[in-house]
Scaffold this motif. Structure first.
Motif, PDB file in Angstrom:
ATOM      1  N   PHE A 122      29.691  44.792 -55.522  1.00 18.49           N
ATOM      2  CA  PHE A 122      30.490  44.332 -54.369  1.00 18.49           C
ATOM      3  C   PHE A 122      31.851  43.886 -54.892  1.00 18.49           C
ATOM      4  O   PHE A 122      31.933  43.022 -55.764  1.00 18.49           O
ATOM      5  N   GLU A 123      32.884  44.481 -54.296  1.00 17.38           N
ATOM      6  CA  GLU A 123      34.256  44.152 -54.660  1.00 17.38           C
ATOM      7  C   GLU A 123      34.759  43.209 -53.567  1.00 17.38           C
ATOM      8  O   GLU A 123      34.667  43.540 -52.383  1.00 17.38           O
ATOM      9  N   HIS A 124      35.284  42.038 -53.954  1.00 19.35           N
ATOM     10  CA  HIS A 124      35.682  41.034 -52.957  1.00 19.35           C
ATOM     11  C   HIS A 124      37.172  40.758 -52.968  1.00 19.35           C
ATOM     12  O   HIS A 124      37.770  40.620 -54.030  1.00 19.35           O
ATOM     13  N   GLU A 125      37.730  40.584 -51.789  1.00 18.41           N
ATOM     14  CA  GLU A 125      39.090  40.070 -51.640  1.00 18.41           C
ATOM     15  C   GLU A 125      39.015  38.706 -50.952  1.00 18.41           C
ATOM     16  O   GLU A 125      38.150  38.474 -50.098  1.00 18.41           O
ATOM     17  N   PHE A 126      39.929  37.816 -51.347  1.00 17.55           N
ATOM     18  CA  PHE A 126      39.974  36.492 -50.723  1.00 17.55           C
ATOM     19  C   PHE A 126      41.403  35.965 -50.817  1.00 17.55           C
ATOM     20  O   PHE A 126      42.222  36.516 -51.562  1.00 17.55           O
ATOM     21  N   PRO A 172      45.920  40.032 -58.569  1.00 18.04           N
ATOM     22  CA  PRO A 172      46.682  39.546 -57.420  1.00 18.04           C
ATOM     23  C   PRO A 172      46.802  40.714 -56.462  1.00 18.04           C
ATOM     24  O   PRO A 172      47.311  41.764 -56.824  1.00 18.04           O
ATOM     25  N   GLU A 173      46.285  40.540 -55.266  1.00 19.79           N
ATOM     26  CA  GLU A 173      46.258  41.655 -54.303  1.00 19.79           C
ATOM     27  C   GLU A 173      47.550  41.677 -53.493  1.00 19.79           C
ATOM     28  O   GLU A 173      48.474  40.919 -53.754  1.00 19.79           O
ATOM     29  N   TYR A 174      47.569  42.523 -52.499  1.00 17.50           N
ATOM     30  CA  TYR A 174      48.798  42.787 -51.750  1.00 17.50           C
ATOM     31  C   TYR A 174      49.248  41.594 -50.882  1.00 17.50           C
ATOM     32  O   TYR A 174      50.417  41.246 -50.818  1.00 17.50           O
ATOM     33  N   PHE A 179      43.727  37.578 -53.612  1.00 18.84           N
ATOM     34  CA  PHE A 179      43.198  38.023 -54.900  1.00 18.84           C
ATOM     35  C   PHE A 179      42.010  38.946 -54.655  1.00 18.84           C
ATOM     36  O   PHE A 179      41.393  38.922 -53.589  1.00 18.84           O
ATOM     37  N   GLU A 180      41.710  39.719 -55.693  1.00 13.47           N
ATOM     38  CA  GLU A 180      40.508  40.549 -55.636  1.00 13.47           C
ATOM     39  C   GLU A 180      39.768  40.387 -56.949  1.00 13.47           C
ATOM     40  O   GLU A 180      40.385  40.292 -58.010  1.00 13.47           O
ATOM     41  N   VAL A 181      38.455  40.369 -56.858  1.00 11.18           N
ATOM     42  CA  VAL A 181      37.658  40.364 -58.078  1.00 11.18           C
ATOM     43  C   VAL A 181      36.644  41.504 -57.997  1.00 11.18           C
ATOM     44  O   VAL A 181      35.981  41.683 -56.974  1.00 11.18           O
TER      45      VAL A 181
END
Ligand code: GLU
Ligand code: MG
Length: 425
Positions: A122-126, A172-174, A179-181
């Motif tokens: 599972f790829e998560h963004e927060f 560091p996401e868009y 962020f994404e992990v």
């Protein structure tokens, strides 16, 4: 006063909140567990125990910890180790409404009926918010955004490692403060356990730093979404069976039938994978989430994306299906369970996958996804096959919880509704 180590024995519920009970670590037993109550499953995202539900004041359960899930939280004093648990009846037999046990049932079906296992990640963004509730850092993949997320980030990664989570990328996401992990693939059950723990570790670490991490799908109707993308590969007798160089988009016939099963049940599945009253807003065109029900080659708007293989990687091992229509308001066990059941149905019926989109969505006709949760519920209520995947009491409780939640957020405009969910995730 002592600060003796504590164990928190936990379940992840239908609104993806981790709930449980703490006891001294020395008293933890993987045989007797701790007591639990069936109606706890009927608590919505805003903390209301919704009634009527199938259980009411009756009944007792046990939370039986799986000792291998131990995750030490970054606690200021003493320690608190989280243990994920199965919910059982008082005699220790699995409870038919337990999400974690339902994933075990789905995995068993895949193995018994098709001789297959899965590896998943599972790829998560927060988003990371400061004490003023404003996003921390400018986003857009910059080094500055990465730095802005420290030292919270270092503490979160340390805590993930202490829990045995093999994180691969921290980016560091868009979006601002986003962020994404990403994490290494694990076998099905462990992958869902890791998803639960990743969210809780990141949220707890942020809190300990006077910040807040929110995994809500959208902080604002116009914002960049926080997605959950589930990467899946099929295995038989320890060998990968997702790839076939001669197959459509490099997919084996097993992977094509499994994907076709997901497409066939996509609308109904959203009741479990994107289940809040803001989730569907994220699943719209030009958000790089999942704009419709199709398999796409290297396409970030696909429901199922087939990703390119990195240079030097063995495609038979690297190939995977990326299911993009999930978010963190969904219980990871049920997300994976519903995906596996849909894949099994595609395999049972030997469905064929007719096309894989290799263009932009604007250049093609795509099947839209339901525009709101009510649409997903209506699709589920028409989909008798999907209904057969779960016990009636579980389905009834899912519906009750979401109806209950509507009482809280239904009168809010979309801005306020997104804000309300951002507070709870
Ligand atoms: N933020 C996008 C989503 O809501 C995903 C962007 C990407 O990492 O491809 O799913
Ligand atoms: Mg991303």
């Amino acid at each position: 006063m002592t600060d003796s180590p504590m164990a928190f024995v936990a379940t992840n519920d239908l609104v993806a909140h981790t709930r449980g009970r703490a006891l001294p670590l020395a008293e933890l037993s993987a045989t007797s567990g701790v007591g639990w109550v069936p109606a706890d499953l009927a608590i919505d995202a805003f903390g209301h125990l919704y009634e009527p539900n199938p259980f009411g004041a009756l009944g007792d359960l046990r939370l039986i910890p799986d000792l291998e899930t131990r995750a030490p939280l970054p606690w200021p004093e003493g320690t608190c180790d989280v243990f994920l648990a199965d919910q059982t009846l008082p005699d220790g037999t699995p409870w038919e409404c337990c999400p974690r046990s339902n994933l075990k049932t789905a995995l068993r079906r895949l193995l018994d009926d098709h001789g297959l296992t899965i590896m998943a990640a599972f790829e998560h963004e927060f988003a990371l918010l400061g004490p003023d509730e404003e996003p921390v850092g400018p986003g857009a993949f910059t080094l500055g955004a990465l730095v802005g997320g420290e030292p919270f980030g270092a503490a979160a990664r340390r805590a993930m490692e202490a829990a045995g989570i093999r994180w691969e990328n921290w980016l560091p996401e868009y979006g601002p403060g986003q962020f994404e992990v990403t994490v290494a693939p694990e076998d099905g059950l462990r992958a869902a356990d890791v998803a639960v723990l990743t969210r809780d570790i990141i949220r707890t670490t942020a809190t300990m730093h006077g910040q807040r991490a929110t995994f809500a799908p959208l902080l604002h109707p116009d914002a960049v979404g926080n997605g959950v993308h589930v990467h899946l590969s099929l295995w038989r007798d320890g060998q990968p069976v997702t790839f076939d160089a001669g197959g459509l988009a490099g997919l084996s016939s097993l992977a094509r039938s499994a994907s076709a099963g997901i497409l066939d049940h996509a609308a109904a599945m959203l009741m479990f994978t994107a289940p809040s009253h803001v989730s569907a807003l994220r699943l719209t065109p030009h958000r790089w989430s999942a704009a419709g029900s199709f398999v796409g080659l290297h396409n970030r708007e696909a429901l199922i994306r087939v990703s390119p293989v990195p240079p030097g990687a063995d495609p038979s091992r690297a190939y995977n299906l990326e299911f993009r229509a999930a978010d963190s308001t969904a219980n990871p066990y049920l997300v994976l369970a519903v995906i596996i059941h849909a894949m099994c149905d595609g395999l049972d019926r030997q469905l064929s996958l007719d096309s894989v989109l290799a263009t932009h969505i604007d250049d093609a006709e795509i099947t839209p996804l339901p525009v709101d949760l009510a649409g997903a519920v209506a699709a589920f209520e028409k989909d008798e096959v999907a209904q057969s995947w779960f016990a009636p009491d579980l389905v009834e409780t899912v519906l009750a919880v979401r109806r209950g939640e509507w009482q809280t957020v239904g009168d809010l405009d979309l801005v306020e509704r997104c804000r309300a969910y951002a507070q709870r995730y």
